[in-house]
Design an enzyme around this catalytic site. Structure first.
Site, PDB file in Angstrom:
ATOM      1  N   CYS A 139      23.353   2.036 -70.730  1.00  0.00           N
ATOM      2  CA  CYS A 139      23.496   2.401 -69.147  1.00  0.00           C
ATOM      3  C   CYS A 139      24.170   1.366 -68.512  1.00  0.00           C
ATOM      4  O   CYS A 139      23.692   0.167 -68.653  1.00  0.00           O
ATOM      5  CB  CYS A 139      21.949   3.000 -68.411  1.00  0.00           C
ATOM      6  SG  CYS A 139      22.227   2.914 -66.686  1.00  0.00           S
ATOM      7  N   THR A 140      25.114   1.643 -67.780  1.00  0.00           N
ATOM      8  CA  THR A 140      25.758   0.328 -67.149  1.00  0.00           C
ATOM      9  C   THR A 140      25.070  -0.263 -66.130  1.00  0.00           C
ATOM     10  O   THR A 140      25.477  -1.458 -65.504  1.00  0.00           O
ATOM     11  CB  THR A 140      26.973   0.985 -66.565  1.00  0.00           C
ATOM     12  OG1 THR A 140      26.886   1.764 -65.589  1.00  0.00           O
ATOM     13  CG2 THR A 140      28.034   1.535 -67.693  1.00  0.00           C
ATOM     14  N   HIS A 141      23.862   0.184 -65.760  1.00  0.00           N
ATOM     15  CA  HIS A 141      23.326  -0.668 -64.773  1.00  0.00           C
ATOM     16  C   HIS A 141      22.455  -1.645 -65.343  1.00  0.00           C
ATOM     17  O   HIS A 141      21.952  -2.771 -64.792  1.00  0.00           O
ATOM     18  CB  HIS A 141      21.888   0.282 -63.963  1.00  0.00           C
ATOM     19  CG  HIS A 141      22.585   1.072 -62.732  1.00  0.00           C
ATOM     20  ND1 HIS A 141      23.447   2.339 -62.933  1.00  0.00           N
ATOM     21  CD2 HIS A 141      22.498   0.983 -61.331  1.00  0.00           C
ATOM     22  CE1 HIS A 141      23.540   2.806 -61.661  1.00  0.00           C
ATOM     23  NE2 HIS A 141      23.266   1.971 -60.703  1.00  0.00           N
ATOM     24  N   ASP A 180      30.800   5.560 -61.152  1.00  0.00           N
ATOM     25  CA  ASP A 180      29.401   5.470 -61.685  1.00  0.00           C
ATOM     26  C   ASP A 180      28.482   6.070 -60.799  1.00  0.00           C
ATOM     27  O   ASP A 180      28.868   6.493 -59.360  1.00  0.00           O
ATOM     28  CB  ASP A 180      28.919   3.953 -61.918  1.00  0.00           C
ATOM     29  CG  ASP A 180      27.499   3.947 -62.285  1.00  0.00           C
ATOM     30  OD1 ASP A 180      27.120   4.608 -63.256  1.00  0.00           O
ATOM     31  OD2 ASP A 180      26.792   3.044 -61.774  1.00  0.00           O
ATOM     32  N   SER A 181      27.299   6.470 -60.865  1.00  0.00           N
ATOM     33  CA  SER A 181      26.368   7.080 -60.238  1.00  0.00           C
ATOM     34  C   SER A 181      25.963   5.892 -59.161  1.00  0.00           C
ATOM     35  O   SER A 181      25.266   6.175 -58.071  1.00  0.00           O
ATOM     36  CB  SER A 181      24.999   7.543 -60.769  1.00  0.00           C
ATOM     37  OG  SER A 181      24.642   6.159 -61.436  1.00  0.00           O
ATOM     38  N   GLU A 235      19.423  -0.582 -57.738  1.00  0.00           N
ATOM     39  CA  GLU A 235      19.796  -0.087 -56.585  1.00  0.00           C
ATOM     40  C   GLU A 235      19.260  -0.833 -55.627  1.00  0.00           C
ATOM     41  O   GLU A 235      19.732  -0.836 -54.273  1.00  0.00           O
ATOM     42  CB  GLU A 235      20.009   1.334 -56.768  1.00  0.00           C
ATOM     43  CG  GLU A 235      21.004   2.205 -57.672  1.00  0.00           C
ATOM     44  CD  GLU A 235      22.538   1.590 -57.279  1.00  0.00           C
ATOM     45  OE1 GLU A 235      22.626   1.507 -56.189  1.00  0.00           O
ATOM     46  OE2 GLU A 235      23.052   1.423 -58.113  1.00  0.00           O
ATOM     47  N   CYS A 237      29.953   5.006 -66.591  1.00  0.00           N
ATOM     48  CA  CYS A 237      28.567   5.672 -66.697  1.00  0.00           C
ATOM     49  C   CYS A 237      28.385   6.519 -67.881  1.00  0.00           C
ATOM     50  O   CYS A 237      29.240   7.082 -68.188  1.00  0.00           O
ATOM     51  CB  CYS A 237      28.600   6.438 -65.252  1.00  0.00           C
ATOM     52  SG  CYS A 237      27.111   7.306 -65.434  1.00  0.00           S
ATOM     53  N   ASN A 238      27.257   6.015 -68.722  1.00  0.00           N
ATOM     54  CA  ASN A 238      27.178   6.458 -69.954  1.00  0.00           C
ATOM     55  C   ASN A 238      26.764   7.936 -69.767  1.00  0.00           C
ATOM     56  O   ASN A 238      27.067   8.883 -70.439  1.00  0.00           O
ATOM     57  CB  ASN A 238      25.926   5.874 -70.629  1.00  0.00           C
ATOM     58  CG  ASN A 238      26.470   4.545 -71.159  1.00  0.00           C
ATOM     59  OD1 ASN A 238      26.548   3.521 -70.306  1.00  0.00           O
ATOM     60  ND2 ASN A 238      26.712   4.323 -72.372  1.00  0.00           N
ATOM     61  N   THR A 239      25.900   8.369 -68.671  1.00  0.00           N
ATOM     62  CA  THR A 239      25.449   9.523 -68.341  1.00  0.00           C
ATOM     63  C   THR A 239      26.411  10.667 -68.091  1.00  0.00           C
ATOM     64  O   THR A 239      26.609  11.618 -68.475  1.00  0.00           O
ATOM     65  CB  THR A 239      24.622   9.576 -67.345  1.00  0.00           C
ATOM     66  OG1 THR A 239      23.502   8.490 -67.623  1.00  0.00           O
ATOM     67  CG2 THR A 239      23.765  10.722 -67.007  1.00  0.00           C
ATOM     68  N   TYR A 243      21.860   9.672 -61.738  1.00  0.00           N
ATOM     69  CA  TYR A 243      22.245  10.812 -62.505  1.00  0.00           C
ATOM     70  C   TYR A 243      21.465  11.138 -63.565  1.00  0.00           C
ATOM     71  O   TYR A 243      21.563  12.427 -64.449  1.00  0.00           O
ATOM     72  CB  TYR A 243      23.782  10.621 -63.145  1.00  0.00           C
ATOM     73  CG  TYR A 243      24.981  10.829 -62.260  1.00  0.00           C
ATOM     74  CD1 TYR A 243      24.839  11.113 -61.000  1.00  0.00           C
ATOM     75  CD2 TYR A 243      26.106  10.334 -62.750  1.00  0.00           C
ATOM     76  CE1 TYR A 243      25.806  11.219 -59.917  1.00  0.00           C
ATOM     77  CE2 TYR A 243      27.216  10.454 -61.634  1.00  0.00           C
ATOM     78  CZ  TYR A 243      27.317  10.807 -60.393  1.00  0.00           C
ATOM     79  OH  TYR A 243      28.203  10.907 -59.687  1.00  0.00           O
ATOM     80  N   GLY A 244      20.442  10.265 -64.194  1.00  0.00           N
ATOM     81  CA  GLY A 244      20.105  10.334 -65.606  1.00  0.00           C
ATOM     82  C   GLY A 244      19.284  11.772 -65.654  1.00  0.00           C
ATOM     83  O   GLY A 244      18.931  11.920 -66.666  1.00  0.00           O
TER      84      GLY A 244
HETATM   85  N1  DGL Z   1      25.090   3.857 -64.505  1.00  0.00           N
HETATM   86  C1  DGL Z   1      24.548   5.136 -65.412  1.00  0.00           C
HETATM   87  C2  DGL Z   1      24.670   5.052 -66.781  1.00  0.00           C
HETATM   88  O1  DGL Z   1      25.452   4.351 -67.375  1.00  0.00           O
HETATM   89  C3  DGL Z   1      23.657   6.176 -64.548  1.00  0.00           C
HETATM   90  C4  DGL Z   1      22.558   5.866 -64.289  1.00  0.00           C
HETATM   91  C5  DGL Z   1      21.866   6.814 -63.523  1.00  0.00           C
HETATM   92  O2  DGL Z   1      22.445   7.104 -62.480  1.00  0.00           O
HETATM   93  O3  DGL Z   1      20.586   7.619 -64.036  1.00  0.00           O
HETATM   94  O4  DGL Z   1      24.124   5.949 -67.558  1.00  0.00           O
END
Ligand code: DGL
Length: 248
Positions: free
Chosen positions: A181-183, A8-9, A149, A71-73, A40-41
């Site tokens: 988003c996994t966060h 993931d990011s 984070e 990570c969805n992104t 990453y978004g």
């Molecule tokens: N955890 C991420 C996701 O699922 C990335 C979030 C990010 O880095 O912007 O999209």
């Protein structure tokens, strides 16, 4: 025993690792937090593809038999390229629009995700499939990744940040909200407190875990026959990763 790479990011993918370990507790996991490059978004797809390749190479060098793009992104930007370039199986995130569309009573589904996920063809395609059945309200979870984070999962500032993205969805009548988003599942207790009773949040991670189990079986990768463990790796400082790992 299978060796599973997960990336993931940042620390968000831990919410996916948690669900995977519930059904595959006896595997070896190598988790990569790309926190030196997080978030990453708002990065370009090219940038995310480059990072995803570099991380996959690293996970392969550590013996990964399969990789979960937690990570969805990164899934939206890079999984098709990864599948075309590598022979190991990849499992990615899918925004859970389908279960949300069948569960809503108001007919309005909310989706919280990064800007990059919400503009990706992969998401637009899924959304298109449900456009006739339900109304989809979207919002970027602005600042959510940064809260996680920095280990700020509650308190007045975290609440104000979460309200700013969640309330517009609630105001449009969304009773079922997809965590894209996994966060975001780390902020679920806060979101549940803000949302009225009866609003449901849908995390696709349990479905991703089931998919991984099926994919390992399909590829003949044996499971449950070694010393399990989790190796936590990151491109930046690892204090947050370790702390959040204790919480899952
Ligand atoms: N955890 C991420 C996701 O699922 C990335 C979030 C990010 O880095 O912007 O999209």
């Amino acid at each position: 025993m299978a060796s599973i790479g997960i990336f993931d990011s940042g620390s968000g993918g831990l919410t996916v690792l948690r669900e995977i370990r519930k059904i595959l507790p006896d595997e070896r996991y190598i988790y990569w937090s790309d926190n030196a490059h997080c978030p990453y978004g708002e990065k370009t797809p090219e940038y995310i593809i480059g990072r995803s390749r570099a991380i996959t190479d690293l996970l392969l060098s550590k013996g990964a038999d399969a990789v979960v793009v937690a990570c969805n992104t990164a899934t939206a930007a890079a999984i098709a390229t990864l599948r075309a370039e590598y022979t190991i199986p990849f499992v990615g995130m899918e925004p859970a629009v389908k279960p949300a569309a069948s569960g809503t009573r108001t007919g309005v589904v909310g989706v919280l995700a990064t800007a990059s996920t919400l503009s990706a063809p992969k998401y637009l395609n899924i959304k298109g499939q449900y456009a006739d059945a339900v109304r989809i309200a979207e919002h970027v979870g602005k600042g959510f990744v940064e809260l996680v984070e920095s280990l700020e999962l509650d308190g007045p500032h975290a609440e104000a940040v979460v309200r700013a993205s969640l309330e517009p969805l609630l105001a449009q009548g969304a009773d079922t909200i997809v965590l894209g988003c996994t966060h975001y599942p780390f902020l679920l207790p806060l979101m549940q407190r803000i949302a009225p009773d009866g609003v449901k949040f849908i995390d696709p991670a349990p479905a991703v875990a089931r998919r991984l189990a099926d994919v390992l079986k399909m590829h003949g990768i044996p499971t449950s026959c070694g010393t399990p463990g989790v190796e936590l790796l990151s491109s930046g400082p690892d204090a947050t990763l370790k702390k959040l790992f204790e919480l899952i």
